[in-house]
Write an enzyme that holds these catalytic residues in place. Structure first.
Site, PDB file in Angstrom:
ATOM      1  CE  LYS A 132      -3.839  -2.466   2.056  1.00 25.39           C
ATOM      2  NZ  LYS A 132      -4.513  -2.905   3.275  1.00 25.39           N
TER       3      LYS A 132
ATOM      4  CD  GLN B 174      -3.397  -4.717   6.305  1.00 24.03           C
ATOM      5  OE1 GLN B 174      -3.255  -3.656   5.716  1.00 24.03           O
ATOM      6  NE2 GLN B 174      -4.104  -5.724   5.804  1.00 24.03           N
TER       7      GLN B 174
ATOM      8  CG  ASP C  70      -9.497  -0.845   4.982  1.00 28.03           C
ATOM      9  OD1 ASP C  70      -9.009  -1.002   3.856  1.00 28.03           O
ATOM     10  OD2 ASP C  70      -8.851  -0.988   6.041  1.00 28.03           O
TER      11      ASP C  70
END
Ligand code: NAD
Length: 296
Positions: free
Chosen positions: A52, A96, A119
């Protein structure tokens, strides 16, 4: 059979995001930032964060990664999230997952300011999505699947779509996005009766299960489009490790019309959509006059 090339397609969408970031900078507006939290020593999580960061750097999005060990007190993580919420340049925040078991994931995520949810994991954003709010951010993997199909001009309207896997981050929101685009959707899961028979009806079959190579050609209608979301790491008989999907590529590719490979399918699309969401949030938060059209 044609490959649905996620690497190539993600590069296309990243280039579109890069152009928008460039447009911001030309107008004297600072680039947005993605703030990521890597907590504990999960090797796969560390790899995803690296990917990312690299992708952000490529398109001109800034990153700040908080690398924290598994003993970091919850209060410290929450404080750092609040700091990112307050930073006007940060428009994407992601934690994460999975977190080390002793943390309360739901509680930690709940401190992310919903307008900075990169997200789209927060109930506020998922709720807006389900109610059909056209302006809300969308979950990265399902959005990536839809953009991949769009890139290859595969129209889902009126098609029979079968999604195997009902997680909150892939299966359920993908079903919603498919439905929104007028597909007829069947959701399958570990308790589905006659899974093969149901899957075989599908014009578009999506596997998001987490079971290496479980789906072979006996689950697939000849000519179907097959999207493999699964990422599994297995040890081969020779002791080497292999990354594979939920589909047995060799078997399924013989009868599918289109298929995503693993790696190089949905994975790169997910990352491209994290970048898109970070920019999209920035444009909304700062009320910028930038059109977020990135379609081919
Ligand atoms: P999850 O573990 O939360 O859910 C798995 C789902 O599969 C469940 O709904 C379960 O009912 C279903 N399932 C399990 N065994 C089954 C069986 N034998 N038959 C039918 N259904 C069964 O999964 P998730 O988080 O959605 O992830 C699924 C897979 O996708 C994993 O391999 C994960 O690594 C991968 N993934 C990939 C990306 C990407 O960017 N490519 C993103 C997220 C997840």
């Amino acid at each position: 059979m044609q490959i649905l090339d996620g690497k190539q397609t993600a590069a296309y969408y990243r280039s579109k995001v890069a152009l928008k970031v460039e447009e911001l900078k030309k107008n004297g507006i600072a680039a947005p930032r993605l703030a990521a939290f890597l907590i504990g020593d999960n090797i796969a999580s560390a790899m995803y964060i690296k990917m990312k960061e690299k992708a952000c750097a490529e398109v001109g999005i800034l990153t700040r990664t908080h690398v924290l060990d598994a003993k970091t007190p919850e209060a410290e993580i929450i404080k750092l999230i609040k700091d990112e919420n307050a930073d006007p340049q940060t428009s994407g925040i992601l934690v994460q997952l999975p977190l080390p078991k002793h943390y309360d994931e739901k509680k930690i995520l709940s401190y992310i300011e919903p307008s900075k949810d990169a997200d789209c994991f927060l109930p506020q954003n998922i709720g807006h999505m389900f109610l059909g709010d056209e302006t809300t951010v969308l979950p990265c993997t399902p959005l990536g699947v839809m953009k991949l199909l769009k890139y290859y001009k595969i129209d889902v309207a009126s098609k029979e779509v079968c999604i195997i896997g009902r997680s909150n981050i892939v299966g359920k929101p993908l079903a919603f996005l498919m439905l929104k685009d007028n597909a007829t959707v069947t959701m399958c899961h570990s308790k589905t009766r006659d899974l093969k028979e149901v899957a075989k009806r599908a014009d578009i079959l999506v596997a998001a299960i987490g079971r290496a190579k479980m789906i072979d050609s006996s689950y697939v209608k000849p000519g179907a489009v097959v999207v493999d979301v699964g990422i599994n790491h297995i040890e081969k008989p020779d002791g080497k490790h292999e990354t594979c999907g939920d589909c047995d590529f060799e078997s399924v590719s013989k009868i599918a019309s289109y298929m995503t490979p693993v790696p190089g399918g949905v994975g790169p699309m997910t990352i491209a959509m994290v970048l898109y969401n970070t920019l999209y949030n920035y444009v909304l938060i700062k009320k910028l006059d930038i059109k977020m059209d990135i379609e081919p």
